[in-house]
Design an enzyme around this catalytic site. Structure first.
Site, PDB file in Angstrom:
ATOM      1  N   ASN A 284       0.580  -0.990  -0.230  1.00  0.00           N
ATOM      2  CA  ASN A 284      -0.371   0.010  -0.059  1.00  0.00           C
ATOM      3  C   ASN A 284       1.268   1.448   0.077  1.00  0.00           C
ATOM      4  O   ASN A 284      -0.025   2.330  -0.782  1.00  0.00           O
ATOM      5  CB  ASN A 284      -0.817  -0.227   0.860  1.00  0.00           C
ATOM      6  CG  ASN A 284      -0.247  -0.633   2.866  1.00  0.00           C
ATOM      7  OD1 ASN A 284       0.506  -1.135   2.813  1.00  0.00           O
ATOM      8  ND2 ASN A 284      -0.571   0.485   3.518  1.00  0.00           N
TER       9      ASN A 284
ATOM     10  N   GLU B 288       3.658  -5.217  12.738  1.00  0.00           N
ATOM     11  CA  GLU B 288       2.974  -4.221  12.278  1.00  0.00           C
ATOM     12  C   GLU B 288       1.033  -4.212  11.128  1.00  0.00           C
ATOM     13  O   GLU B 288       1.927  -4.892   9.694  1.00  0.00           O
ATOM     14  CB  GLU B 288       3.377  -2.953  11.447  1.00  0.00           C
ATOM     15  CG  GLU B 288       3.877  -1.610  12.564  1.00  0.00           C
ATOM     16  CD  GLU B 288       5.224  -0.740  11.907  1.00  0.00           C
ATOM     17  OE1 GLU B 288       4.932  -0.472  10.587  1.00  0.00           O
ATOM     18  OE2 GLU B 288       5.580  -0.935  12.900  1.00  0.00           O
TER      19      GLU B 288
ATOM     20  N   CYS C  83      -2.761   1.134   6.120  1.00  0.00           N
ATOM     21  CA  CYS C  83      -3.781   0.648   7.822  1.00  0.00           C
ATOM     22  C   CYS C  83      -4.006   1.552   8.455  1.00  0.00           C
ATOM     23  O   CYS C  83      -4.744   0.998  10.154  1.00  0.00           O
ATOM     24  CB  CYS C  83      -2.268   0.178   8.308  1.00  0.00           C
ATOM     25  SG  CYS C  83      -1.126   1.294   8.734  1.00  0.00           S
TER      26      CYS C  83
ATOM     27  N   GLU D  55       7.306  -0.010  17.106  1.00  0.00           N
ATOM     28  CA  GLU D  55       8.768   0.839  16.533  1.00  0.00           C
ATOM     29  C   GLU D  55       8.655   2.066  16.418  1.00  0.00           C
ATOM     30  O   GLU D  55       8.028   2.779  17.247  1.00  0.00           O
ATOM     31  CB  GLU D  55       9.264   0.612  14.908  1.00  0.00           C
ATOM     32  CG  GLU D  55       8.953  -1.259  14.827  1.00  0.00           C
ATOM     33  CD  GLU D  55       9.927  -1.664  13.271  1.00  0.00           C
ATOM     34  OE1 GLU D  55      10.481  -0.926  12.506  1.00  0.00           O
ATOM     35  OE2 GLU D  55       9.836  -3.033  13.021  1.00  0.00           O
TER      36      GLU D  55
HETATM   37  P1  NAD Z   1      -0.455  -9.129   3.154  1.00  0.00           P
HETATM   38  O1  NAD Z   1       0.078  -9.927   4.562  1.00  0.00           O
HETATM   39  O2  NAD Z   1      -0.819 -10.220   2.282  1.00  0.00           O
HETATM   40  O3  NAD Z   1       1.515  -9.766   2.176  1.00  0.00           O
HETATM   41  C1  NAD Z   1       2.295  -8.667   3.261  1.00  0.00           C
HETATM   42  C2  NAD Z   1       3.451  -9.450   2.789  1.00  0.00           C
HETATM   43  O4  NAD Z   1       3.841 -10.709   2.995  1.00  0.00           O
HETATM   44  C3  NAD Z   1       3.872  -9.767   1.091  1.00  0.00           C
HETATM   45  O5  NAD Z   1       4.851  -9.511   0.188  1.00  0.00           O
HETATM   46  C4  NAD Z   1       3.264 -11.060   1.409  1.00  0.00           C
HETATM   47  O6  NAD Z   1       4.209 -11.597   0.053  1.00  0.00           O
HETATM   48  C5  NAD Z   1       4.518 -11.775   2.495  1.00  0.00           C
HETATM   49  N1  NAD Z   1       3.833 -12.974   2.583  1.00  0.00           N
HETATM   50  C6  NAD Z   1       2.211 -13.777   2.194  1.00  0.00           C
HETATM   51  N2  NAD Z   1       1.903 -14.194   2.846  1.00  0.00           N
HETATM   52  C7  NAD Z   1       3.920 -15.083   3.310  1.00  0.00           C
HETATM   53  C8  NAD Z   1       3.754 -16.053   3.978  1.00  0.00           C
HETATM   54  N3  NAD Z   1       3.259 -16.981   4.245  1.00  0.00           N
HETATM   55  N4  NAD Z   1       4.727 -15.525   4.446  1.00  0.00           N
HETATM   56  C9  NAD Z   1       5.932 -15.058   4.339  1.00  0.00           C
HETATM   57  N5  NAD Z   1       4.922 -13.857   3.463  1.00  0.00           N
HETATM   58  C10 NAD Z   1       4.024 -13.932   2.984  1.00  0.00           C
HETATM   59  O7  NAD Z   1      -0.714  -7.864   2.831  1.00  0.00           O
HETATM   60  P2  NAD Z   1      -0.701  -7.149   2.107  1.00  0.00           P
HETATM   61  O8  NAD Z   1      -2.174  -7.306   1.722  1.00  0.00           O
HETATM   62  O9  NAD Z   1       0.308  -6.831   1.236  1.00  0.00           O
HETATM   63  O10 NAD Z   1      -1.286  -5.356   2.539  1.00  0.00           O
HETATM   64  C11 NAD Z   1      -2.160  -5.315   3.637  1.00  0.00           C
HETATM   65  C12 NAD Z   1      -2.411  -5.311   4.621  1.00  0.00           C
HETATM   66  O11 NAD Z   1      -1.176  -4.502   5.855  1.00  0.00           O
HETATM   67  C13 NAD Z   1      -3.585  -4.853   5.227  1.00  0.00           C
HETATM   68  O12 NAD Z   1      -4.255  -5.280   6.662  1.00  0.00           O
HETATM   69  C14 NAD Z   1      -2.948  -3.485   6.755  1.00  0.00           C
HETATM   70  O13 NAD Z   1      -4.280  -2.773   7.307  1.00  0.00           O
HETATM   71  C15 NAD Z   1      -2.245  -3.972   6.621  1.00  0.00           C
HETATM   72  N6  NAD Z   1      -0.866  -2.900   6.985  1.00  0.00           N
HETATM   73  C16 NAD Z   1      -0.608  -3.207   8.637  1.00  0.00           C
HETATM   74  C17 NAD Z   1       0.566  -1.097   8.535  1.00  0.00           C
HETATM   75  C18 NAD Z   1       1.377  -1.121  10.095  1.00  0.00           C
HETATM   76  O14 NAD Z   1       1.585  -0.370  10.377  1.00  0.00           O
HETATM   77  N7  NAD Z   1       0.138  -1.781  10.870  1.00  0.00           N
HETATM   78  C19 NAD Z   1       1.041  -1.030   7.396  1.00  0.00           C
HETATM   79  C20 NAD Z   1       0.265  -1.216   5.982  1.00  0.00           C
HETATM   80  C21 NAD Z   1      -0.437  -2.214   6.385  1.00  0.00           C
HETATM   81  O1  6OD Z   2       4.367   6.289   9.359  1.00  0.00           O
HETATM   82  C1  6OD Z   2       4.957   5.502   9.188  1.00  0.00           C
HETATM   83  O2  6OD Z   2       5.160   5.316   9.991  1.00  0.00           O
HETATM   84  C2  6OD Z   2       4.185   4.223   9.303  1.00  0.00           C
HETATM   85  N1  6OD Z   2       4.557   3.455   9.611  1.00  0.00           N
HETATM   86  C3  6OD Z   2       2.758   4.195   8.131  1.00  0.00           C
HETATM   87  C4  6OD Z   2       1.582   3.104   7.693  1.00  0.00           C
HETATM   88  C5  6OD Z   2       1.122   3.295   6.657  1.00  0.00           C
HETATM   89  C6  6OD Z   2       0.012   2.313   6.926  1.00  0.00           C
HETATM   90  O3  6OD Z   2      -0.426   1.776   5.870  1.00  0.00           O
END
Ligand code: NAD
Ligand code: 6OD
Length: 499
Positions: A168, A267, A301, A480
């Site tokens: 994202n 995260e 997120c 972090e």
């Molecule tokens: P995802 O979990 O599908 O994938 C994230 C990464 O993990 C990708 O690189 C993927 O290839 C890898 N991956 C998937 N399965 C795996 C496995 N079994 N072993 C190792 N690696 C694996 O997430 P996404 O769809 O790429 O991103 C969206 C999600 O991320 C949403 O749920 C969003 O809320 C979350 N997110 C959280 C934060 C935060 O800071 N809390 C920030 C951004 C996104």
């Molecule tokens: O601003 C940041 O450091 C951070 N980790 C943002 C996360 C955004 C999630 O989509």
């Protein structure tokens, strides 16, 4: 451009290829090639070289060797200076990063120009500054013989860090983890999302230009299960795993980390609530809530998917927010008039549209949106979706419980502070909230009671990189940001000196 080679095949137009970056060099993957397609129009951005288990092993070995090479011998100021050069190099290549990020994500260039790309460089500057000023504890103690003893702590790099990233905010979120890892003296193997491999690849060129030694930063491309993500997180040569992505993926990675007892920093997902009190600055609350629901096509997120509005202003707020939602413009990401990009992929759009259908089936009133917008015919193969608002759903409906990760939110009225706190907390997630009120006593009171890692008062996504960042409940493990990441990126050793 950017770790991407043009490979002319006989009789065909040349196709860009995105390579792995291992030990300071771009290398072809031994695995398959997979397509990276633009979510704007479905056009081919590049063919990506998937890393197989042997490629991942080579990357981890390079990272291990670099720990004990020139990188491991640098003083903290020397390391910080190199990261400063890296940030400067990223600024110099700003337009290349921008083009790569927009090609992969389809997000408006105006957004990436102001958020994603500057934060990439800022992350390195911030953590380079931070490590120069980190102090550790020291204690004098009494001993039975009266000579005394002195204890002091020294921080050592944890080792080889696996950095697994989502799609994202690709550059922002990847550098948010690579920067503290390197600042603390670790080496990294990055697994970017399969959807957005380009900026991680480009960063390899900047590492070399800045003089960061080979093996310190490595990139392996691929998917999760049965691919580079799993190979990396299961690799015994990895000393710690930092991951951003879905909560369910985090659980899988945690199981992999259990072999070898590797620490994790996660995260994860969110189902964030905005709390809009009747005494708020109405326009500020409207602006902030619109941004939090719709920015980056809702793929943040920290974004708001549950909006609680005090009953006396509910109708007016809902109508004004719907007006904002209808104001977004879709199209060419490089056209300044475009204010909303597509979702990351058709697959993700199917998921989001599935929730749009479930909302209707559950009896929601669709205030605005709910479908696919009309776009120019040249963008019809893209992953466009309308910004959408609903009312009328129960707090326990799937649309109110599950993270959708699209430009949509549900508005609910509330009558009292205690009621809205309980409803905001009624979720398995605990990432972020924003509280809109002019009553600062109430703002602080409420911020103390919402079960989240990050509470904004009269703002949203206002970031100071020295502060802690992370989620409560199922939104994450660990913190972090600033000094808080030191517990993951370093190990503290106590030295006890008898005097
Ligand atoms: P995802 O979990 O599908 O994938 C994230 C990464 O993990 C990708 O690189 C993927 O290839 C890898 N991956 C998937 N399965 C795996 C496995 N079994 N072993 C190792 N690696 C694996 O997430 P996404 O769809 O790429 O991103 C969206 C999600 O991320 C949403 O749920 C969003 O809320 C979350 N997110 C959280 C934060 C935060 O800071 N809390 C920030 C951004 C996104
Ligand atoms: O601003 C940041 O450091 C951070 N980790 C943002 C996360 C955004 C999630 O989509």
């Amino acid at each position: 451009m950017i770790g991407i080679a043009e490979s002319p095949s006989p009789g065909a137009a040349s196709v860009a290829e995105t390579l792995n970056f291992i030990d300071g060099a771009y290398v072809a993957g031994r695995g398959r090639r997979f397509e990276n397609r633009s979510p704007v129009d479905g056009s081919l951005v590049s063919m990506v070289h998937e890393a197989d288990a042997a490629d991942v092993d080579a990357a981890v070995r390079a990272a291990r060797a670099a720990l004990h090479g020139p990188w491991g011998k640098l003083s903290v100021p020397e390391r910080a200076a190199l990261l400063g050069r890296l940030a400067a190099e990223m600024q110099r290549r700003f337009e290349d990063f921008l083009a790569a990020e927009v090609a992969d994500t389809g997000k408006p260039a105006s957004v990436a120009r102001h958020l994603d790309i500057p934060r990439g460089a800022a992350n390195f500057n911030a953590f380079a500054d931070l490590v120069k000023n980190v102090a550790t504890e020291a204690f004098e103690m009494a001993t039975p013989d009266g000579t005394g003893a002195l204890n002091y702590g020294i921080r050592r790099p944890r080792g080889v860090i696996a950095v697994v990233c989502p799609w994202n905010l690709p550059l922002l979120l990847m550098t948010w983890k690579v920067a503290p890892a390197l600042a603390c003296g670790n080496t990294v193997v990055v697994k970017p999302s399969e959807e957005t491999p380009s900026t991680a690849a480009l960063l390899g060129e900047c590492m070399n230009a800045a003089g960061i030694p080979p093996g310190v930063y490595n990139v392996v491309h691929g998917f999760g299960p049965g691919s580079a993500g799993e190979f990396l997180t299961r690799h015994p040569g990895v000393d710690g795993i930092t991951f951003t992505g879905e909560t369910a993926t985090g659980a899988t990675i945690m199981k992999a980390a259990a072999d070898g007892l590797r620490p994790v920093s996660f995260e994860l997902g969110g189902k964030n609530a905005a709390l809009v009190f009747a005494d708020c600055d109405f326009e500020a609350a409207l602006d902030g809530t619109a941004r939090s629901a719709f920015a980056n096509t809702g793929q943040v997120c920290l974004g708001t998917e549950r909006i609680f509005v005090e009953r006396s202003i509910f109708e007016r707020f809902a109508a004004a927010l719907a007006e904002r939602a209808r104001g977004y413009r879709f199209g060419d990401p490089h056209d300044g008039a475009t204010t909303m990009g597509p979702l990351i992929s058709r697959e993700h759009r199917d998921k989001v549209l599935g929730y749009y259908a479930r909302a209707r089936e559950s009896g929601a009133t669709v205030v605005t949106g709910g479908g696919v917008p009309a776009v120019d015919s040249k963008y019809e193969a893209g992953a466009w979706v309308e910004p959408t608002l609903w009312t009328g759903l129960a707090d326990d409906s799937a649309v109110m419980r599950e993270e959708i990760f699209g430009p949509c939110a549900h508005l609910s009225p509330f009558d009292s502070e205690s009621e809205v706190i309980a409803r905001a907390n009624d979720t398995r997630y605990g990432l972020a909230t924003s509280i809109w009120t002019r009553d600062l006593s109430r703002a602080h009171r409420v911020a103390g009671q919402i079960e989240v890692g990050i509470a904004w008062i009269n703002s949203w996504f206002l970031r100071d990189l020295r502060t802690s960042f992370g989620g409560s409940k199922q939104s994450g493990i660990g913190r972090e940001g600033g000094v808080h990441g030191l517990d993951f990126y370093t190990e503290l050793r106590n030295v006890c000196v008898k005097l």
